[in-house]
Design a protein around this motif. Structure first.
Motif, mmCIF file in Angstrom:
data_model
loop_
_atom_site.group_PDB
_atom_site.id
_atom_site.type_symbol
_atom_site.label_atom_id
_atom_site.label_comp_id
_atom_site.label_asym_id
_atom_site.label_seq_id
_atom_site.Cartn_x
_atom_site.Cartn_y
_atom_site.Cartn_z
ATOM 1 N N ALA A 1 5.464 12.902 4.088
ATOM 2 C CA ALA A 1 6.615 13.241 4.929
ATOM 3 C C ALA A 1 6.924 14.737 4.826
ATOM 4 C CB ALA A 1 7.825 12.427 4.504
ATOM 5 N N LEU A 2 7.327 15.298 5.946
ATOM 6 C CA LEU A 2 7.611 16.733 5.977
ATOM 7 C C LEU A 2 8.913 17.046 5.261
ATOM 8 C CD1 LEU A 2 6.622 17.367 9.670
ATOM 9 C CD2 LEU A 2 5.718 18.686 7.735
ATOM 10 N N ARG B 1 12.491 18.618 4.678
ATOM 11 C CA ARG B 1 13.580 18.920 5.616
ATOM 12 C C ARG B 1 14.163 20.267 5.248
ATOM 13 N NH1 ARG B 1 15.072 14.285 8.207
ATOM 14 N NH2 ARG B 1 13.273 12.906 8.240
ATOM 15 N N LEU B 2 14.087 21.186 6.192
ATOM 16 C CA LEU B 2 14.548 22.536 5.893
ATOM 17 C C LEU B 2 16.063 22.662 6.034
ATOM 18 C CD1 LEU B 2 11.635 24.502 7.568
ATOM 19 C CD2 LEU B 2 11.792 23.528 5.274
ATOM 20 N N ARG B 3 16.685 21.677 6.694
ATOM 21 C CA ARG B 3 18.141 21.633 6.775
ATOM 22 C C ARG B 3 18.533 20.250 7.290
ATOM 23 N NH1 ARG B 3 21.457 24.643 10.245
ATOM 24 N NH2 ARG B 3 22.606 22.689 10.268
ATOM 25 N N ALA B 4 19.805 19.957 7.212
ATOM 26 C CA ALA B 4 20.284 18.698 7.768
ATOM 27 C C ALA B 4 20.294 18.813 9.293
ATOM 28 C CB ALA B 4 21.685 18.418 7.251
ATOM 29 N N VAL B 5 19.926 17.727 9.994
ATOM 30 C CA VAL B 5 19.909 17.826 11.454
ATOM 31 C C VAL B 5 20.905 16.889 12.137
ATOM 32 C CG1 VAL B 5 17.561 18.682 11.651
ATOM 33 C CG2 VAL B 5 17.953 16.222 11.666
ATOM 34 N N ASP B 6 21.425 15.939 11.402
ATOM 35 C CA ASP B 6 22.411 15.020 11.954
ATOM 36 C C ASP B 6 21.981 14.499 13.325
ATOM 37 O OD1 ASP B 6 24.681 13.524 12.285
ATOM 38 O OD2 ASP B 6 25.864 15.188 13.105
ATOM 39 N N ALA B 7 20.830 13.848 13.344
ATOM 40 C CA ALA B 7 20.303 13.334 14.605
ATOM 41 C C ALA B 7 20.324 11.809 14.608
ATOM 42 C CB ALA B 7 18.868 13.815 14.800
ATOM 43 N N THR B 8 20.271 11.245 15.806
ATOM 44 C CA THR B 8 20.013 9.820 15.944
ATOM 45 C C THR B 8 18.500 9.657 16.078
ATOM 46 O OG1 THR B 8 22.103 9.507 17.067
ATOM 47 C CG2 THR B 8 20.440 7.779 17.352
ATOM 48 N N TRP B 9 17.923 8.947 15.152
ATOM 49 C CA TRP B 9 16.466 8.786 15.152
ATOM 50 C C TRP B 9 16.114 7.461 15.798
ATOM 51 C CZ3 TRP B 9 13.232 12.614 13.172
ATOM 52 C CH2 TRP B 9 13.863 13.647 12.469
ATOM 53 N N ARG B 10 15.305 7.503 16.836
ATOM 54 C CA ARG B 10 14.807 6.276 17.448
ATOM 55 C C ARG B 10 13.315 6.208 17.131
ATOM 56 N NH1 ARG B 10 18.420 4.435 21.574
ATOM 57 N NH2 ARG B 10 17.024 2.640 21.526
ATOM 58 N N LEU B 11 13.010 5.651 15.998
ATOM 59 C CA LEU B 11 11.627 5.639 15.551
ATOM 60 C C LEU B 11 10.994 4.281 15.797
ATOM 61 C CD1 LEU B 11 11.936 7.642 12.211
ATOM 62 C CD2 LEU B 11 11.370 8.474 14.503
ATOM 63 N N GLY B 12 9.685 4.281 16.019
ATOM 64 C CA GLY B 12 8.963 3.031 16.263
ATOM 65 C C GLY B 12 9.094 2.550 17.688
ATOM 66 N N SER C 1 18.695 8.161 10.207
ATOM 67 C CA SER C 1 20.001 7.526 10.357
ATOM 68 C C SER C 1 20.163 7.132 11.809
ATOM 69 C CB SER C 1 21.097 8.521 9.945
ATOM 70 O OG SER C 1 20.992 9.673 10.744
ATOM 71 N N GLU D 1 9.090 8.403 9.417
ATOM 72 C CA GLU D 1 9.791 9.659 9.623
ATOM 73 C C GLU D 1 8.754 10.779 9.715
ATOM 74 O OE1 GLU D 1 11.905 11.204 6.212
ATOM 75 O OE2 GLU D 1 11.403 9.377 5.123
ATOM 76 N N ALA E 1 21.072 4.504 15.217
ATOM 77 C CA ALA E 1 20.628 3.239 15.791
ATOM 78 C C ALA E 1 19.120 3.203 15.982
ATOM 79 C CB ALA E 1 21.304 3.043 17.139
ATOM 80 N N ARG E 2 18.595 2.024 15.917
ATOM 81 C CA ARG E 2 17.171 1.848 16.175
ATOM 82 C C ARG E 2 17.004 1.205 17.542
ATOM 83 N NH1 ARG E 2 13.358 1.705 12.312
ATOM 84 N NH2 ARG E 2 12.087 1.617 14.164
ATOM 85 N N GLU F 1 19.436 12.292 4.608
ATOM 86 C CA GLU F 1 19.118 12.857 5.911
ATOM 87 C C GLU F 1 17.918 12.193 6.576
ATOM 88 O OE1 GLU F 1 19.475 14.949 9.215
ATOM 89 O OE2 GLU F 1 20.944 14.903 7.598
ATOM 90 N N ASP G 1 11.968 20.414 0.473
ATOM 91 C CA ASP G 1 13.228 19.872 0.971
ATOM 92 C C ASP G 1 14.393 20.781 0.613
ATOM 93 O OD1 ASP G 1 12.773 17.421 2.292
ATOM 94 O OD2 ASP G 1 12.200 16.531 0.372
ATOM 95 N N ALA G 2 15.190 21.080 1.616
ATOM 96 C CA ALA G 2 16.406 21.842 1.347
ATOM 97 C C ALA G 2 17.608 20.908 1.348
ATOM 98 C CB ALA G 2 16.592 22.924 2.391
ATOM 99 N N VAL G 3 17.396 19.688 1.823
ATOM 100 C CA VAL G 3 18.508 18.735 1.844
ATOM 101 C C VAL G 3 18.097 17.488 1.094
ATOM 102 C CG1 VAL G 3 19.559 19.512 3.975
ATOM 103 C CG2 VAL G 3 17.719 17.854 4.066
#
Lengths: 463, 83, 412
Positions: free
Chosen positions: A72-73, A75-86, B80, A50, B82-83, B77, B70-72
């Protein structure tokens, strides 16, 4: 177009894809949600981690005060993203509006932000680069591997390149009591970014810190033993350095290869964009749906003759991320330009170095406060009669003043008295930047091209 | 991707462009922040639960508000989808 | 006859609430009443930028005219102490402050202040336990004054029982900082000079003693230290010790008293503090914005002609930076006259900024956080008996002379 509802639709149900899951990518994702974007957000990153912070990798981690996997950085707020990591992005289809991934997947977008950053420039001789004990330092994994090797107590560390990263690595190694040799092609450490006058101070700091500093030399070859471990380096002056750890610190390469053939104005110098972070296509026409931010972006800066600046600076990534996020959701009248004065910092040998503006554009320097000898000073850089940059060694609280001078294009040399101007700081001297045609380590600022209207500007996609 | 992290942590980054070395964080949260020389700041990028309170004091006291935390909630968070 | 704005601000009659006057002052960000009078800066961004401006000196010797100088410098006669680092420019300022920091804070003494936490807590507990009649408490006399004084004495290694002696000198010296236009400046200068000399002689004896029998206090360490800058001269040591002792005396007392006064005027916040100890840190920052113990910095001067908001301030002019006004500048803070510890971005000027920012800031923060949390926790149903309370004369180091409060009892 104004009033046709497209922008509202985008904000409500659009698809935004961010390629690059580091500082710029994360802050852009947060900023998009801050701006009220309610559609789908996908963040693509080639590393499996991440988003993490890089500055600690060459400092705290190498000193053993933090572990590489744990930067890890926040998180300044929730982002509700789909993460495609790797999984790396491998291509861009501008006409279809989709990003291709290395695993064969395709991700469609309505707006795309490219924040793929840079990677460490590897040792050019591939076989030598493969030797056990040869490292670069850019990623969390790089840092973890190097820190492990330093923990094992090597006989000697050779750092190739005395830019900021190389100097920080040398500093950390010395603090751990390890013998260190630094080989720098230029006349002094940091010379590409800060010039020879300040570089001489950096050289003194290194030598006093116990570094075996060799300037004006190139490493011509790395030698390994029968088991494939690095054991020595040959230098251009004919000498040999026996070493079991080599850190190649020769600057960075922009991650734009995946855009080859896409039609986007991307090349080895980065992705050309307007001051609002909108990317140009190779015809020099600005796109409306593709943006760039962070190390990979090159933007014209009004304060610096509209030259295209590519800045590998932490603050630049944060600022551009916000601007790109804002602009991609805004009508043209509401878009904002990236006008921040470049600034960066480095900590090495117990000294805090900060800079504002673009010192590397300068021809002259004046020490306005403190003294070079005490390693506590402010130096002001001049170019064509105006203040273009400033550097401080353990004098950071004064820098906001000099930033104002840069922003107001104040005359150089500054004519006024200051609280701590020493006799040596009465007259400007040649800042002693190396001839740009002689390469040193990678600079942290590159300047290229002129205003967007300038016909001489050509963009060459990588092959 | 399920997260294996078990201990609650607070992640920290300092905007060192803003930092001017007032050292309030190093005075008030010495387990997390340390001065390296007169002006340079070193910090642990992750604080654990016991350090949370002194970390909060440091964040509040920073004269240039340069400390980001962290604020959350991290696990919720972090990663999340799909990979 | 109408008074000039500056006279009104310095007028004791306006001490309880100078903020409307500051608001008026901000309409002219560079306020100058003519002649050798000071150029008064009252808006946030201008103050902040001047605090980081290397063309501004803290050394009174750079004033073009001492005649208009509202701050009578002690005559530099025999036996007079040289100025402390507060009134010096780099490089001397930097060197002395660096040396003073060595036994106080990071990087050399990173845990000194944090390590005082239990001791501070004990002192606070002792003082609250010692409150007699809960129906009539003078918070200044019984708490806000003795707490920081005890702390600075312990930190420096000054015997607490000598307090009565140096209290007078400290008060006189603090009063000499007050740019009161009506006071006889020659008389006051003489008084300050005498106080400074006596304090110097007292400290000289103490330092002699510490050199022979060093303890782990700051005076011992300053007297015996051998850092990269070498040892301080005796005169430097005396000025520095005097500065720390007075600053440790005359500022935190106001911050704590202003804090309790503000909390009693905002009972909802007081109640929150009682139940949420974590509120203490942001609350103290908001307090430093809302009611800063040092209202203005009256001792700067220009080394060059400087343009501020279209006004040229000539070289050698006296400059006042009204921190307390900058802290209420609506261009910087939304709804600035509201006390709100939940503000997201409290970058106040309450402790200054730049190289002269408050040396004792971390200690003042810790003392005030602890003091207010414990008072909130232990005083049962506290209330003000007099609002506004009577103030001290000083317009610079502004705070109540006494704060009469009552409560229903003291919780354990």
């Amino acid at each position: 177009m104004r009033g046709d509802g497209a922008l509202e639709r985008l904000g409500r149900e659009g698809r935004i894809v961010v390629v690059g899951a580091s500082l710029a990518g994360l802050r852009a994702a947060e900023a998009l949600r801050d701006e009220g974007f309610a559609g789908s957000l996908t963040v693509i990153g080639d590393e499996p981690h991440e988003p993490y912070d890089r500055p600690p990798l060459s400092k705290q981690v190498l000193l053993g005060r933090a572990s590489a996997g744990r930067t890890a950085l926040p998180r300044l707020r929730a982002v509700d993203a789909t993460w495609r990591l790797g999984v790396a992005a491998s291509g861009l289809d501008m006409a279809a509006g989709l990003v291709r991934l290395a695993d064969g997947d395709e991700v469609p977008y309505d707006r795309l932000l490219i924040a793929t950053g840079v990677r460490a420039r590897p040792w050019p001789q591939e076989a030598e680069a493969e030797l056990d004990g040869v490292f670069v330092l850019r990623t969390s994994d790089d840092s973890a591997a190097l820190a492990r090797r330093l923990d094992a107590g090597p006989e000697r560390v050779l750092v190739i390149g005395a830019g900021f990263t190389g100097s920080e690595i040398a500093s950390a190694c010395r603090e751990r009591g390890l013998p260190v040799t630094v080989a720098e092609r230029g006349a002094a450490p940091l010379v590409g970014a800060l010039g020879g006058v300040v570089g001489a101070v950096a050289a003194d700091m290194q030598r006093e810190g116990g570094v075996d500093l060799r300037c004006g030399v190139m490493v011509t070859a790395l030698e390994g033993d029968a088991s494939g471990r690095v054991r020595a380096a040959r230098l251009s002056d004919g000498s040999t350095v026996e070493t079991d750890v080599v850190v190649v610190s020769l600057g960075a390469t922009r991650n734009t290869e995946w855009l080859a053939g896409s039609g986007l104005g991307a090349g080895p110098r980065g992705i050309a964009c307007d001051a609002g972070c909108r990317a140009f296509d190779i015809r020099g026409i600005v796109t409306d749906d593709i943006y760039a931010a962070g190390d990979v972006a090159r933007c014209p800066h009004p304060l610096f003759g509209y030259q295209f600046l590519a800045l590998e600076h932490w603050g630049n990534a944060v600022a551009q991320a916000r601007i790109a996020a804002h602009n991609m959701l805004s009508e043209s009248a509401e878009r904002v330009p990236h006008m921040e004065v470049p600034s960066f910092w480095s900590a090495q040998f117990g000294v805090n170095i900060k800079s504002v503006g673009v010192p590397s554009m300068a021809t002259e320097i004046l020490i306005t406060q403190g003294s070079l000898e005490s390693r506590r000073f402010v130096g002001v850089y001049g170019y064509q009669g105006r203040v273009i940059g400033a550097v401080s060694f353990d004098h950071g609280r004064w820098l906001p003043f000099y930033q104002e001078l840069i922003e107001t294009t104040a005359p150089f040399p500054p004519p006024f008295a200051t609280v701590d101007r020493r006799p040596g700081g009465q007259r400007p001297v040649d800042a002693d930047f190396p001839d740009p045609s002689v390469p040193t380590h990678g600079p942290t600022v590159t300047l290229s091209g002129y205003s967007p209207a300038d016909r001489r500007t050509t963009f060459t996609p990588a092959h | 991707m399920p997260l294996e992290r078990t201990d609650p942590v607070v992640r920290i980054a300092v905007d060192l462009n803003r930092c001017q070395g007032y050292a309030q964080c190093a005075f008030l949260a010495p387990d997390v922040f340390a001065m390296h020389g007169e002006e340079a700041l070193l910090y642990v990028p992750e604080a654990d639960e016991e350090q949370r309170e002194q970390l909060a004091r440091a964040v509040a006291a920073c004269p240039v508000q340069a400390i980001l935390v962290d604020a959350v909630d991290v696990p919720a968070e972090a990663v999340s989808g799909a990979r | 006859m109408t008074q000039s704005l500056l006279h009104q601000i310095l007028d004791y009659a306006n001490r309880a609430d100078p903020y409307p006057l500051y608001e008026e002052l901000r309409r002219t960000p560079v306020h100058h009443e003519g002649g050798d009078g000071p150029y008064v800066i009252s808006t946030y961004y201008e103050i902040r930028s001047l605090l980081h401006d290397p063309r501004i000196s803290s050394d009174a010797r750079n004033l073009a005219s001492q005649a208009g100088d509202p701050l009578p410098e002690a005559p530099q006669g025999e036996g007079a102490l040289p100025p402390g680092f507060l009134k010096l420019d780099p490089p001397e300022h930097d060197r002395l402050r660096r040396m003073t920091n060595r036994p106080f804070g990071p990087p050399h003494s990173p845990r000194r202040v944090d390590g005082m936490r239990p001791e501070l807590h004990d002192i606070v507990t002792g003082l609250i336990d010692g409150i007699g009649d809960p129906g009539r408490i003078d918070l200044v006399e019984q708490f806000s004054y003795p707490f920081p004084v005890t702390v600075i004495c312990r930190l420096l290694g000054v015997p607490r029982e000598d307090e009565a002696r140096f209290h007078v000198w400290a008060d006189t010296l603090a009063a000499s900082l007050d740019p009161d236009p009506d006071a006889d400046s020659a008389e006051r200068g003489k008084g300050a000079h005498d106080a400074r000399m006596q304090l110097g002689m007292y400290l000289a004896g103490l330092i002699e003693e510490r050199r022979k029998n060093p303890g782990d206090d700051m005076l011992s360490q300053l007297a015996t230290a051998e850092g990269e800058d070498g040892p301080m001269t005796t005169m430097e040591l005396l000025s520095t010790a005097a500065l720390l002792l007075i600053a440790g005396h005359e500022t935190t007392v106001n911050l704590i008293t202003n804090g309790m006064l503000t909390l009693l005027r905002h009972p909802d916040v007081l109640e929150r503090l009682r139940t949420e100890p974590r509120l203490a840190a942001p609350l103290v920052e908001e307090l430093l914005r809302f009611e800063p113990p040092v209202q203005l910095v009256p001792q700067r001067t220009t080394l060059a002609d400087i343009e501020v908001r279209g006004v040229t301030i000539p070289k050698g002019a006296a400059l006042w930076l009204v921190l307390a006004s900058g802290n209420r500048d609506p261009k910087r803070f939304t709804d600035p006259d509201r006390f709100d510890p939940d503000r997201p971005d409290i970058q106040h000027l309450g402790l200054g900024s730049g190289i002269h920012s408050c040396f004792g800031a971390p200690l003042a923060r810790l003392e005030t956080q602890l003091a207010l949390s414990e008072l909130a926790r232990r005083l049962e149903n506290p209330r003000l008996l007099q609002d506004p309370p009577p103030y001290r004369q000083n317009a610079v180091l502004r705070g109540p002379r006494e704060l009469q409060i009552a409560c229903d009892g003291i919780r354990p």
